[in-house]
Design a protein around this motif. Structure first.
Motif, PDB file in Angstrom:
ATOM      1  N   ASN A   1       0.831  -1.213   0.000  1.00 29.54           N
ATOM      2  CA  ASN A   1       0.000   0.000   0.000  1.00 29.54           C
ATOM      3  C   ASN A   1       0.859   1.255   0.000  1.00 29.54           C
ATOM      4  O   ASN A   1       0.561   2.210  -0.713  1.00 29.54           O
TER       5      ASN A   1
ATOM      6  N   TYR B   1       0.201   3.866  -2.996  1.00 29.04           N
ATOM      7  CA  TYR B   1      -0.468   5.147  -2.755  1.00 29.04           C
ATOM      8  C   TYR B   1       0.535   6.280  -2.576  1.00 29.04           C
ATOM      9  O   TYR B   1       0.260   7.244  -1.858  1.00 29.04           O
TER      10      TYR B   1
ATOM     11  N   GLY C   1      -6.911  -5.796   1.723  1.00 29.45           N
ATOM     12  CA  GLY C   1      -5.592  -5.839   2.358  1.00 29.45           C
ATOM     13  C   GLY C   1      -5.589  -5.415   3.815  1.00 29.45           C
ATOM     14  O   GLY C   1      -5.095  -6.149   4.685  1.00 29.45           O
ATOM     15  N   LEU C   2      -6.146  -4.239   4.101  1.00 33.81           N
ATOM     16  CA  LEU C   2      -6.083  -3.757   5.485  1.00 33.81           C
ATOM     17  C   LEU C   2      -7.008  -4.530   6.416  1.00 33.81           C
ATOM     18  O   LEU C   2      -6.739  -4.628   7.620  1.00 33.81           O
TER      19      LEU C   2
ATOM     20  N   VAL D   1     -10.863   4.393  -0.479  1.00 32.46           N
ATOM     21  CA  VAL D   1     -11.080   5.834  -0.564  1.00 32.46           C
ATOM     22  C   VAL D   1     -11.372   6.197  -2.013  1.00 32.46           C
ATOM     23  O   VAL D   1     -12.289   6.951  -2.317  1.00 32.46           O
TER      24      VAL D   1
ATOM     25  N   VAL E   1     -10.830   2.518   6.507  1.00 31.42           N
ATOM     26  CA  VAL E   1      -9.970   1.789   5.569  1.00 31.42           C
ATOM     27  C   VAL E   1      -9.707   0.344   6.000  1.00 31.42           C
ATOM     28  O   VAL E   1      -9.295  -0.476   5.183  1.00 31.42           O
TER      29      VAL E   1
ATOM     30  N   GLY F   1      -5.519  -3.449  -6.539  1.00 30.64           N
ATOM     31  CA  GLY F   1      -6.010  -3.562  -5.158  1.00 30.64           C
ATOM     32  C   GLY F   1      -7.347  -4.284  -5.096  1.00 30.64           C
ATOM     33  O   GLY F   1      -8.143  -4.206  -6.023  1.00 30.64           O
ATOM     34  N   THR F   2      -7.577  -4.992  -3.993  1.00 33.02           N
ATOM     35  CA  THR F   2      -8.833  -5.724  -3.830  1.00 33.02           C
ATOM     36  C   THR F   2      -9.731  -5.083  -2.778  1.00 33.02           C
ATOM     37  O   THR F   2     -10.893  -5.427  -2.659  1.00 33.02           O
ATOM     38  N   GLY F   3      -9.174  -4.154  -1.996  1.00 30.67           N
ATOM     39  CA  GLY F   3      -9.953  -3.568  -0.904  1.00 30.67           C
ATOM     40  C   GLY F   3      -9.988  -4.462   0.323  1.00 30.67           C
ATOM     41  O   GLY F   3     -10.690  -4.172   1.293  1.00 30.67           O
TER      42      GLY F   3
ATOM     43  N   TYR G   1     -13.541  -1.515   1.705  1.00 30.02           N
ATOM     44  CA  TYR G   1     -13.612  -0.050   1.738  1.00 30.02           C
ATOM     45  C   TYR G   1     -12.395   0.528   1.031  1.00 30.02           C
ATOM     46  O   TYR G   1     -11.262   0.185   1.330  1.00 30.02           O
TER      47      TYR G   1
ATOM     48  N   ASP H   1       5.093   6.299   4.612  1.00 27.73           N
ATOM     49  CA  ASP H   1       5.232   6.723   3.209  1.00 27.73           C
ATOM     50  C   ASP H   1       5.051   8.224   3.088  1.00 27.73           C
ATOM     51  O   ASP H   1       4.628   8.896   4.023  1.00 27.73           O
TER      52      ASP H   1
ATOM     53  N   ILE I   1      -4.494   9.880   4.057  1.00 32.03           N
ATOM     54  CA  ILE I   1      -5.877   9.431   4.234  1.00 32.03           C
ATOM     55  C   ILE I   1      -6.582  10.468   5.111  1.00 32.03           C
ATOM     56  O   ILE I   1      -6.067  10.834   6.169  1.00 32.03           O
TER      57      ILE I   1
ATOM     58  N   SER J   1      -7.551   2.294  -6.557  1.00 27.07           N
ATOM     59  CA  SER J   1      -7.250   0.992  -5.947  1.00 27.07           C
ATOM     60  C   SER J   1      -7.227  -0.102  -7.017  1.00 27.07           C
ATOM     61  O   SER J   1      -6.310  -0.912  -7.080  1.00 27.07           O
TER      62      SER J   1
END
Ligand code: ADP
Length: 274
Positions: free
Chosen positions: A160, A164, A226-227, A212, A205, A222-224, A210, A192, A197, A217
């Motif tokens: 991430n 990002y 990860g977090l 942003v 997140v 991104g799959t949404g 979810y 980073d 955010i 993403s």
């Protein structure tokens, strides 16, 4: 309706009990709604790449006379197939970590190895964007946990941070030991210089699916999820994950996890063999 009926039935038992029962129903409904949303989200996320693959295979057939177009469409099919593979893998990872079973295959895991693995996973994306990843303080620290889960958690945070962030920025990974009464912890911070955010998104997140900015993403694969995986891994290890961020300046995600107790650490100087 239902709640009222319940309260009428148990009213003689006292208002405390009524309140508890009503709260229980509300909680059960909330869980059911979350489950329904999740299934709807999964279906939608699966349909998108499958739909694209179907359209692209039609395009390939129509373009049979034009080899360059065929190659172009095939390349896009590959991207969609990768997206699908990532999504299925993350769904499997998530289902593994979100049950409340006791941690499987816990072992001593070296932080420097986890960090090396996480950096390796992002090497390509980082070098494309000329992002430097630097790690510090990781020597001699060990965690107690499931190696695969811990690698997935740290890997997601570093991935991430790269995804990002704009080109030619820096990602830092720093680890340190935190002395705590219930047993020492290791804190790993991933910082980073990316898009950051906003405050209103900061808690959300960690929710499944979810994002942003869904377009951004998806563009990075991104799959949404990860977090959400990171949060469950932290919880199943008795640790936690937190985020600090300033919009437009960057973010820091910190993982705090139990340190593996060393057989004998004499004094608090440099660690011996661990
Ligand atoms: P995704 O697969 O979309 O990256 P995640 O669950 O890993 O899903 O992250 C959820 C959302 O949180 C992302 O879509 C992005 O909007 C935001 N996010 C995560 N990490 C960062 C970061 N380091 N900087 C800025 N935004 C981030």
């Amino acid at each position: 309706g239902e709640a009222l009926a319940v309260s009428a039935r148990v009213a003689p038992l006292g208002s405390r009990l009524v309140l508890l029962l009503v709260e229980d129903l509300t909680e059960a409904r909330r869980i059911e709604a979350v489950r329904r949303d999740f299934v709807a989200n999964v279906s939608h996320e699966l349909k998108t790449p499958v739909g694209a693959l179907s359209l692209l295979s039609e395009a390939v057939m129509d373009a049979a006379e034009d080899p360059e177009a065929v190659i172009r469409f095939a390349g896009r099919m590959q991207i969609e197939a990768t997206r699908l593979t990532n999504l299925v893998q993350e769904l499997i990872d998530l289902s593994r970590v979100q049950n409340d079973d006791p941690l499987e295959d816990a072992e001593r895991v070296r932080v420097d190895e986890l960090v090396a693995e996480a950096i390796d996973r992002c090497r390509h994306a980082a070098s494309t964007k000329q992002i430097t990843i630097a790690a510090g303080g990781i020597d001699g620290l060990t965690l107690w946990g499931n190696r695969g889960q811990l690698a997935a958690a740290l890997g997601n945070l570093v991935e991430n941070a790269v995804n990002y962030s704009p080109s030619r920025t820096r990602v830092g990974i720093a680890a340190r030991r935190i002395t705590a009464p219930g047993g020492d912890l290791v804190e790993i911070a991933v910082t980073d210089q990316g898009i950051g955010i906003s405050e209103k998104d900061r808690d959300r997140v960690f929710e499944r699916f979810y994002r942003v900015d869904p377009a951004r993403s998806r563009a990075t694969g991104g799959t949404g999820l990860g977090l959400a995986i990171v949060k469950h891994v932290a919880a199943s290890h008795g640790g936690e994950v937190a985020v600090w961020s300033s919009e437009g300046q960057g973010s820091t995600f910190t993982l705090r996890l139990p340190e593996a107790a060393t057989s004998r650490r004499d004094g608090r100087g440099r660690d011996g063999e661990v």
